[in-house]
Design a protein around this motif. Sequence first.
Motif, PDB file in Angstrom:
ATOM      1  N   GLU A  79     -39.588  17.439  49.668  1.00  0.00           N
ATOM      2  CA  GLU A  79     -38.323  17.449  50.052  1.00  0.00           C
ATOM      3  C   GLU A  79     -37.352  18.166  48.944  1.00  0.00           C
ATOM      4  O   GLU A  79     -36.558  18.986  49.402  1.00  0.00           O
ATOM      5  N   THR A  80     -38.086  18.440  47.835  1.00  0.00           N
ATOM      6  CA  THR A  80     -37.464  19.033  46.668  1.00  0.00           C
ATOM      7  C   THR A  80     -37.724  20.570  47.046  1.00  0.00           C
ATOM      8  O   THR A  80     -36.876  21.390  47.014  1.00  0.00           O
ATOM      9  N   VAL A  81     -39.017  20.939  47.246  1.00  0.00           N
ATOM     10  CA  VAL A  81     -39.261  22.426  47.738  1.00  0.00           C
ATOM     11  C   VAL A  81     -38.489  22.682  48.617  1.00  0.00           C
ATOM     12  O   VAL A  81     -37.877  23.945  48.617  1.00  0.00           O
ATOM     13  N   LEU A  82     -38.253  21.987  49.767  1.00  0.00           N
ATOM     14  CA  LEU A  82     -37.522  22.682  50.860  1.00  0.00           C
ATOM     15  C   LEU A  82     -36.143  22.610  50.692  1.00  0.00           C
ATOM     16  O   LEU A  82     -35.256  23.483  51.136  1.00  0.00           O
ATOM     17  N   GLY A  83     -35.542  21.907  49.773  1.00  0.00           N
ATOM     18  CA  GLY A  83     -34.147  21.861  49.343  1.00  0.00           C
ATOM     19  C   GLY A  83     -33.907  22.964  48.591  1.00  0.00           C
ATOM     20  O   GLY A  83     -32.593  23.360  48.244  1.00  0.00           O
ATOM     21  N   ASP A  84     -34.772  23.947  47.883  1.00  0.00           N
ATOM     22  CA  ASP A  84     -34.488  24.846  47.050  1.00  0.00           C
ATOM     23  C   ASP A  84     -34.775  26.263  47.669  1.00  0.00           C
ATOM     24  O   ASP A  84     -35.915  26.274  48.236  1.00  0.00           O
ATOM     25  N   SER A  85     -33.863  27.059  47.959  1.00  0.00           N
ATOM     26  CA  SER A  85     -34.105  28.293  48.762  1.00  0.00           C
ATOM     27  C   SER A  85     -35.347  29.202  48.223  1.00  0.00           C
ATOM     28  O   SER A  85     -36.324  29.651  49.018  1.00  0.00           O
ATOM     29  N   THR A  86     -35.503  29.449  46.970  1.00  0.00           N
ATOM     30  CA  THR A  86     -36.565  30.128  46.499  1.00  0.00           C
ATOM     31  C   THR A  86     -37.797  29.580  46.441  1.00  0.00           C
ATOM     32  O   THR A  86     -38.598  30.151  46.916  1.00  0.00           O
ATOM     33  N   LEU A  87     -38.024  28.301  46.178  1.00  0.00           N
ATOM     34  CA  LEU A  87     -39.265  27.405  46.449  1.00  0.00           C
ATOM     35  C   LEU A  87     -39.584  27.560  47.838  1.00  0.00           C
ATOM     36  O   LEU A  87     -40.584  27.372  48.234  1.00  0.00           O
ATOM     37  N   ARG A  88     -38.663  27.190  48.697  1.00  0.00           N
ATOM     38  CA  ARG A  88     -39.010  27.079  50.220  1.00  0.00           C
ATOM     39  C   ARG A  88     -39.469  28.438  50.712  1.00  0.00           C
ATOM     40  O   ARG A  88     -40.277  28.491  51.512  1.00  0.00           O
ATOM     41  N   VAL A  89     -38.809  29.630  50.339  1.00  0.00           N
ATOM     42  CA  VAL A  89     -39.548  30.806  50.711  1.00  0.00           C
ATOM     43  C   VAL A  89     -40.996  31.141  50.304  1.00  0.00           C
ATOM     44  O   VAL A  89     -41.823  31.487  50.970  1.00  0.00           O
ATOM     45  N   MET A  90     -40.961  30.722  49.189  1.00  0.00           N
ATOM     46  CA  MET A  90     -42.441  30.803  48.500  1.00  0.00           C
ATOM     47  C   MET A  90     -43.262  30.034  49.287  1.00  0.00           C
ATOM     48  O   MET A  90     -44.609  30.357  49.682  1.00  0.00           O
ATOM     49  N   TYR A  91     -42.937  28.772  49.474  1.00  0.00           N
ATOM     50  CA  TYR A  91     -43.858  27.791  50.104  1.00  0.00           C
ATOM     51  C   TYR A  91     -44.317  28.183  51.757  1.00  0.00           C
ATOM     52  O   TYR A  91     -45.225  28.188  52.230  1.00  0.00           O
ATOM     53  N   ILE A  92     -43.188  28.776  52.594  1.00  0.00           N
ATOM     54  CA  ILE A  92     -43.285  29.185  53.855  1.00  0.00           C
ATOM     55  C   ILE A  92     -44.288  30.448  53.742  1.00  0.00           C
ATOM     56  O   ILE A  92     -45.252  30.476  54.624  1.00  0.00           O
ATOM     57  N   GLU A  93     -44.160  31.360  52.825  1.00  0.00           N
ATOM     58  CA  GLU A  93     -45.201  32.255  52.742  1.00  0.00           C
ATOM     59  C   GLU A  93     -46.580  31.775  52.638  1.00  0.00           C
ATOM     60  O   GLU A  93     -47.428  32.373  52.986  1.00  0.00           O
TER      61      GLU A  93
END
Length: 374
Positions: A79-93
């Motif tokens: 939930e925290t990762v997806l709520g942060d744009s930078t972390l979300r992009v890194m996680y999607i990659e």
Amino acid sequence: MKSIQTKIVALIMMVVMLCSVVIGGIGIWHLKTVSEQNSAQIMNLGCREEGKRIEHIFHSVEQSVKIVAHNTLQTQRMETVLGDSTLRVMYIEKLRPILLAAANSTEGAVAAYIHFNPEIAPSDSGLFYSKTDFSEAFLVQPVTDLDDIPEDMSVLDWYYKAVEAGEAVWLEPYYNGKIEEPVISYVVPIYQKEILIGVAGMDILFADIVDKIAEVSALDTGIAYLVNEQNEIMYHPEGKTEFPVDDIQGWNQFVAESQSDVEGKYVYEYRDENGKHKLACFGLDNNMRLLLSASTNEIDADNNKMVKAVLFSVMIIAVICIIGSVFISQSIIRPLKDLTEASKKIAEGNLKITIPSGNQDEVGELADSLQQTV
């Protein structure tokens, strides 16, 4: 007055006819029972074999999507990762090669996706791969924006149906606008500590399933087609849209009981404008049913030939027995007639007659005794 020969022949004929009726009736009943069981087993076997070929594709999709869903939860702070744009992009990659590898290794897959919950991430966040040309590789496609509400909400069933069910679901065939083809989707909702993270899913072409069903053959009049749980026809090789069975309650009961019919001894019989038919059913993992139908006349053709052969054989045996009984009775009656004639001559005073004694049986002994008296 009826002669002894007539009585003997009549008695033998009665016994022969009785035995013929009993033996022939039992034989015909047994042939009919065995033939019906064999035809049912053949139909069920064909239906199950083709159903399992289709299910092999379904199982491959299910396994791949579950692997993707499992690997989506690589952190305890989704939930925290997806709520942060930078972390979300890194996680999607980080998830991209996992989704792509799953798509490439799955038979029949034409699209694969991960879409995150719009309540904890942007409404268009996730991954989407599809084949624009089904002979080429998977290409990155824009992720659907769930806030862009379409006029027909059914185009978003791939997301909301899984979320509503709270568990993995197969969707009925629908038209995928991005692929521009009818597809079947398998979608798994992803939860972490009872919080919806999103969904992972995969699409396969409905045409691939149709092609496999079209290859099914059952006798000359047999056809295979596909229906859903509501008995609505999803595919029929003749383009029919109306389910042929009128007794839906009886049909649904048969479908439920057929799941435990391991030996495949039973099929459903129904009548339509083309006559009587028999129907085999195999339930697929996506809650659709593969049906195999064939004309009862064609199924019973071999059985009818065997019944005719049995009847013909019984008639031949009966005729042979009757002819044999006539010869046997004559061999008994002829010496008796000779004794009768001899007795008449003795009664007339002729004691110099010779009584023939050719039989080595009771009649022959009687002839010898009568000869001694004269």
